[in-house]
Design a protein around this motif. Structure first.
Motif, PDB file in Angstrom:
ATOM      1  N   ASN A  21      42.778  59.335  19.650  1.00  0.00           N
ATOM      2  CA  ASN A  21      43.680  59.618  20.762  1.00  0.00           C
ATOM      3  C   ASN A  21      44.493  58.394  21.162  1.00  0.00           C
ATOM      4  O   ASN A  21      45.686  58.503  21.452  1.00  0.00           O
ATOM      5  N   HIS A  22      43.858  57.227  21.155  1.00  0.00           N
ATOM      6  CA  HIS A  22      44.593  55.998  21.463  1.00  0.00           C
ATOM      7  C   HIS A  22      45.707  55.776  20.441  1.00  0.00           C
ATOM      8  O   HIS A  22      46.855  55.511  20.815  1.00  0.00           O
ATOM      9  N   ALA A  23      45.370  55.864  19.181  1.00  0.00           N
ATOM     10  CA  ALA A  23      46.370  55.643  18.129  1.00  0.00           C
ATOM     11  C   ALA A  23      47.489  56.674  18.218  1.00  0.00           C
ATOM     12  O   ALA A  23      48.676  56.328  18.109  1.00  0.00           O
ATOM     13  N   ILE A  24      47.131  57.928  18.419  1.00  0.00           N
ATOM     14  CA  ILE A  24      48.132  58.995  18.528  1.00  0.00           C
ATOM     15  C   ILE A  24      49.079  58.720  19.687  1.00  0.00           C
ATOM     16  O   ILE A  24      50.298  58.838  19.545  1.00  0.00           O
ATOM     17  N   ASN A  25      48.541  58.325  20.823  1.00  0.00           N
ATOM     18  CA  ASN A  25      49.384  58.035  21.984  1.00  0.00           C
ATOM     19  C   ASN A  25      50.355  56.894  21.708  1.00  0.00           C
ATOM     20  O   ASN A  25      51.535  56.976  22.073  1.00  0.00           O
ATOM     21  N   TYR A  26      49.866  55.839  21.088  1.00  0.00           N
ATOM     22  CA  TYR A  26      50.756  54.712  20.773  1.00  0.00           C
ATOM     23  C   TYR A  26      51.887  55.142  19.835  1.00  0.00           C
ATOM     24  O   TYR A  26      53.051  54.796  20.057  1.00  0.00           O
ATOM     25  N   TYR A  27      51.541  55.900  18.808  1.00  0.00           N
ATOM     26  CA  TYR A  27      52.576  56.317  17.855  1.00  0.00           C
ATOM     27  C   TYR A  27      53.524  57.352  18.458  1.00  0.00           C
ATOM     28  O   TYR A  27      54.710  57.365  18.126  1.00  0.00           O
ATOM     29  N   GLN A  28      53.033  58.191  19.359  1.00  0.00           N
ATOM     30  CA  GLN A  28      53.931  59.123  20.051  1.00  0.00           C
ATOM     31  C   GLN A  28      54.916  58.351  20.921  1.00  0.00           C
ATOM     32  O   GLN A  28      56.108  58.684  20.959  1.00  0.00           O
ATOM     33  N   ASN A  29      54.427  57.331  21.604  1.00  0.00           N
ATOM     34  CA  ASN A  29      55.312  56.509  22.428  1.00  0.00           C
ATOM     35  C   ASN A  29      56.356  55.786  21.589  1.00  0.00           C
ATOM     36  O   ASN A  29      57.527  55.697  21.976  1.00  0.00           O
ATOM     37  N   ALA A  30      55.941  55.267  20.444  1.00  0.00           N
ATOM     38  CA  ALA A  30      56.895  54.599  19.547  1.00  0.00           C
ATOM     39  C   ALA A  30      57.945  55.593  19.067  1.00  0.00           C
ATOM     40  O   ALA A  30      59.150  55.298  19.075  1.00  0.00           O
ATOM     41  N   ALA A  31      57.508  56.776  18.671  1.00  0.00           N
ATOM     42  CA  ALA A  31      58.449  57.801  18.195  1.00  0.00           C
ATOM     43  C   ALA A  31      59.408  58.231  19.304  1.00  0.00           C
ATOM     44  O   ALA A  31      60.605  58.425  19.061  1.00  0.00           O
ATOM     45  N   ASN A  32      58.895  58.358  20.520  1.00  0.00           N
ATOM     46  CA  ASN A  32      59.751  58.730  21.649  1.00  0.00           C
ATOM     47  C   ASN A  32      60.815  57.672  21.911  1.00  0.00           C
ATOM     48  O   ASN A  32      61.979  57.994  22.173  1.00  0.00           O
ATOM     49  N   SER A  33      60.436  56.406  21.843  1.00  0.00           N
ATOM     50  CA  SER A  33      61.405  55.323  22.041  1.00  0.00           C
ATOM     51  C   SER A  33      62.489  55.357  20.970  1.00  0.00           C
ATOM     52  O   SER A  33      63.671  55.195  21.270  1.00  0.00           O
ATOM     53  N   LEU A  34      62.082  55.567  19.734  1.00  0.00           N
ATOM     54  CA  LEU A  34      63.066  55.620  18.652  1.00  0.00           C
ATOM     55  C   LEU A  34      63.957  56.855  18.755  1.00  0.00           C
ATOM     56  O   LEU A  34      65.146  56.801  18.430  1.00  0.00           O
ATOM     57  N   SER A  35      63.396  57.935  19.246  1.00  0.00           N
ATOM     58  CA  SER A  35      64.192  59.147  19.471  1.00  0.00           C
ATOM     59  C   SER A  35      65.259  58.898  20.539  1.00  0.00           C
ATOM     60  O   SER A  35      66.415  59.326  20.393  1.00  0.00           O
ATOM     61  N   GLN A  36      64.885  58.205  21.600  1.00  0.00           N
ATOM     62  CA  GLN A  36      65.853  57.862  22.644  1.00  0.00           C
ATOM     63  C   GLN A  36      66.934  56.934  22.100  1.00  0.00           C
ATOM     64  O   GLN A  36      68.104  57.048  22.461  1.00  0.00           O
TER      65      GLN A  36
END
Length: 87
Positions: A21-36
């Motif tokens: 869950n920690h890893a998933i959250n970090y990668y989701q946040n990274a993906a969200n930033s790149l999407s923005q």
């Protein structure tokens, strides 16, 4: 892709869910930033159209993505340590 890989791995490798869950959250946040970031600079735009505010926003989004990617890698290292203890 990393998020999907980690989600599937969490289902297949039954070790501490919180590590995944920690890893998933970090990668989701990274993906969200790149999407923005992509929304700030759509295809077909030119460098002349980029405002100073957009440049600053882009730098901040890249820093956030980088931080989350780095923390995600650290989380993956923790997952691997847990797997090695089992095997």
């Amino acid at each position: 892709m990393a998020v999907l890989f980690l989600q599937e791995s969490k289902l297949r490798i039954e070790i501490e869910e919180r590590l995944f869950n920690h890893a998933i959250n970090y990668y989701q946040n990274a993906a969200n930033s790149l999407s923005q970031l992509i929304k700030l600079f759509p295809l077909g735009g030119t460098a002349n159209e980029i405002s100073e505010e957009q440049k600053n926003d882009a730098v901040n989004l890249l820093k956030i993505a980088y931080r989350n990617e780095t923390d995600g890698l650290s989380s993956i290292s923790n997952i691997l340590d847990a797997i090695y203890k089992i095997w």
